[in-house]
Motif scaffolding. Structure first.
Motif, PDB file in Angstrom:
ATOM      1  N   PHE A  47       0.841  -1.188   0.000  1.00  0.00           N
ATOM      2  CA  PHE A  47       0.000   0.000   0.000  1.00  0.00           C
ATOM      3  C   PHE A  47       0.891   1.258   0.000  1.00  0.00           C
ATOM      4  O   PHE A  47       1.067   1.907   1.020  1.00  0.00           O
ATOM      5  CB  PHE A  47      -0.900  -0.072   1.247  1.00  0.00           C
ATOM      6  CG  PHE A  47      -2.057   0.876   1.270  1.00  0.00           C
ATOM      7  CD1 PHE A  47      -2.987   0.910   0.244  1.00  0.00           C
ATOM      8  CD2 PHE A  47      -2.246   1.725   2.354  1.00  0.00           C
ATOM      9  CE1 PHE A  47      -4.081   1.785   0.297  1.00  0.00           C
ATOM     10  CE2 PHE A  47      -3.328   2.594   2.414  1.00  0.00           C
ATOM     11  CZ  PHE A  47      -4.245   2.616   1.382  1.00  0.00           C
ATOM     12  N   ILE A 119      -5.510   1.507   7.808  1.00  0.00           N
ATOM     13  CA  ILE A 119      -6.803   0.905   8.161  1.00  0.00           C
ATOM     14  C   ILE A 119      -7.812   1.993   8.562  1.00  0.00           C
ATOM     15  O   ILE A 119      -7.584   2.740   9.508  1.00  0.00           O
ATOM     16  CB  ILE A 119      -6.662  -0.109   9.315  1.00  0.00           C
ATOM     17  CG1 ILE A 119      -5.526  -1.097   9.024  1.00  0.00           C
ATOM     18  CG2 ILE A 119      -7.989  -0.842   9.544  1.00  0.00           C
ATOM     19  CD1 ILE A 119      -5.232  -2.049  10.168  1.00  0.00           C
ATOM     20  N   GLN A 165     -10.462  -4.030  -3.415  1.00  0.00           N
ATOM     21  CA  GLN A 165      -9.638  -4.915  -2.577  1.00  0.00           C
ATOM     22  C   GLN A 165     -10.520  -5.625  -1.557  1.00  0.00           C
ATOM     23  O   GLN A 165     -11.358  -4.983  -0.910  1.00  0.00           O
ATOM     24  CB  GLN A 165      -8.581  -4.080  -1.856  1.00  0.00           C
ATOM     25  CG  GLN A 165      -7.815  -4.910  -0.837  1.00  0.00           C
ATOM     26  CD  GLN A 165      -6.598  -4.181  -0.303  1.00  0.00           C
ATOM     27  OE1 GLN A 165      -5.989  -3.390  -1.011  1.00  0.00           O
ATOM     28  NE2 GLN A 165      -6.252  -4.429   0.925  1.00  0.00           N
ATOM     29  N   GLY A 167     -12.177  -6.974   1.582  1.00  0.00           N
ATOM     30  CA  GLY A 167     -12.214  -6.524   2.978  1.00  0.00           C
ATOM     31  C   GLY A 167     -11.941  -5.050   3.177  1.00  0.00           C
ATOM     32  O   GLY A 167     -11.753  -4.607   4.311  1.00  0.00           O
ATOM     33  N   GLU A 232     -12.713   9.549   5.351  1.00  0.00           N
ATOM     34  CA  GLU A 232     -12.309   8.453   6.233  1.00  0.00           C
ATOM     35  C   GLU A 232     -11.098   8.887   7.048  1.00  0.00           C
ATOM     36  O   GLU A 232     -10.384   9.810   6.668  1.00  0.00           O
ATOM     37  CB  GLU A 232     -11.910   7.218   5.397  1.00  0.00           C
ATOM     38  CG  GLU A 232     -13.015   6.741   4.470  1.00  0.00           C
ATOM     39  CD  GLU A 232     -12.683   5.440   3.745  1.00  0.00           C
ATOM     40  OE1 GLU A 232     -11.617   4.848   4.003  1.00  0.00           O
ATOM     41  OE2 GLU A 232     -13.512   5.025   2.926  1.00  0.00           O
TER      42      GLU A 232
HETATM   43  N1  GLN Z   1      -8.343   2.158   3.983  1.00  0.00           N
HETATM   44  C1  GLN Z   1      -8.873   0.978   3.401  1.00  0.00           C
HETATM   45  C2  GLN Z   1      -9.551   0.150   4.457  1.00  0.00           C
HETATM   46  O1  GLN Z   1      -9.320   0.306   5.589  1.00  0.00           O
HETATM   47  C3  GLN Z   1      -7.837   0.145   2.647  1.00  0.00           C
HETATM   48  C4  GLN Z   1      -6.483   0.135   3.232  1.00  0.00           C
HETATM   49  C5  GLN Z   1      -5.481  -0.758   2.567  1.00  0.00           C
HETATM   50  O2  GLN Z   1      -5.662  -1.238   1.460  1.00  0.00           O
HETATM   51  N2  GLN Z   1      -4.373  -0.990   3.186  1.00  0.00           N
HETATM   52  O3  GLN Z   1     -10.333  -0.684   4.154  1.00  0.00           O
END
Ligand code: GLN
Length: 279
Positions: A47, A119, A165, A167, A232
């Motif tokens: 990332f 996250i 992606q 989750g 976010e």
């Molecule tokens: N911020 C996104 C999430 O929490 C994705 C973060 C990432 O791919 N490392 O789901």
């Protein structure tokens, strides 16, 4: 004469050696307790620019710098990781690579002490794990192929093929688009490849990572049509009743007020950091 010079050189080298040894020992153990257990921190180094591995395997990125700054004696944190003895500032970190999708369940099982991996703090995740105070203001973006003229924003995504992606908050967001055909991937590099191959029409993922990759020439042929679709915040994730939560929050406050946070932000984003909420 020659002998005398030799002797002096030997003496000089010996004293320099001793000096280096002393300095070396001091910087290895400036204030950290050598008996302390390291804090086990998980990250998914796919990332950029938050966490990634350099060609020689070194872990780098905004999150890595922030975590290392928290662990340095300058942040003043003492985590309850030692077997007792002297309580001193600073702690050691042991980073572990984990796939993003497995991070929350690994925290729940308490196999790691914390996770830093861009996250997003969400109400859903807060049901099972704890988060530090927000340390980064983020949001989602829609990315398309450069030549795609018909996707102009959220409203043009209905019925389209979208990659996300597994989750991630991007995956949750994609579920709200009617009739969208969603493909899921393990990490960023994979879903962007699918977009370039023409298998999907758009990617929904974290804006800062996407914009960074485009700006640095790592993502050729891709552009962002709507940036910051959502608001976010990233937090450092910990198990629900983590004994380290308060200390980590205090540490983030220290790095925000003493200029360290700003330095790290400017290093990676070449911009002034935005204001962050306390909680
Ligand atoms: N911020 C996104 C999430 O929490 C994705 C973060 C990432 O791919 N490392 O789901």
């Amino acid at each position: 004469m020659v002998k005398l010079i030799n002797f002096k050189w030997q003496q000089l080298i010996l004293s320099l050696g001793c000096l280096l040894l002393i300095i070396g020992c001091q910087s290895l153990y400036p204030t950290t307790n050598p008996d302390a257990k390291p804090l086990k921190v998980a990250t998914d180094p796919t990332f950029v620019p938050f966490e990634f591995q350099t060609a020689d395997g070194k872990l780098e990125g905004f999150d890595i710098d922030l975590m290392n700054a928290l662990a340095s004696p300058a942040a003043g944190l003492t985590l309850s990781l030692s077997k007792g003895i002297a309580k001193v500032a600073g702690f050691a970190i042991q980073f572990e690579s984990l796939p993003f999708d497995g991070m929350i369940s690994t925290l729940q099982a308490k196999r790691i002490d914390a996770a830093i991996s861009g996250i997003t703090i969400t109400a859903e995740r807060l049901k099972t794990i704890a988060f530090s105070r927000p340390y980064f203001k983020a949001g989602l973006a829609i990315a398309v192929r450069e030549d795609n003229q018909n996707i102009k924003g959220f409203n043009s995504l209905k019925g389209k093929k979208i990659a996300v992606q597994i989750g991630s908050t991007g995956a949750d967001f994609a579920k709200t688009i009617s009739n969208a055909k969603i493909s899921t991937f393990n990490s960023g590099p994979e879903f962007f490849q699918d977009l370039l191959n023409g298998n999907v029409d758009a990617v929904i993922s974290d804006a800062f990572a996407t914009l960074y990759a485009i700006k640095n020439g790592k993502l050729k042929g891709i552009r962002v049509v709507a940036d910051l679709l959502t608001q976010e915040y990233y937090g450092i994730a910990m198990p629900k009743d983590s004994p380290h939560l308060d200390a980590i929050n205090k540490g983030i406050a220290t790095l925000l007020s003493n200029g360290t946070y700003k330095q790290i932000y400017q290093k990676w984003f070449d911009a002034e950091p935005p204001q962050l909420p306390d909680s």
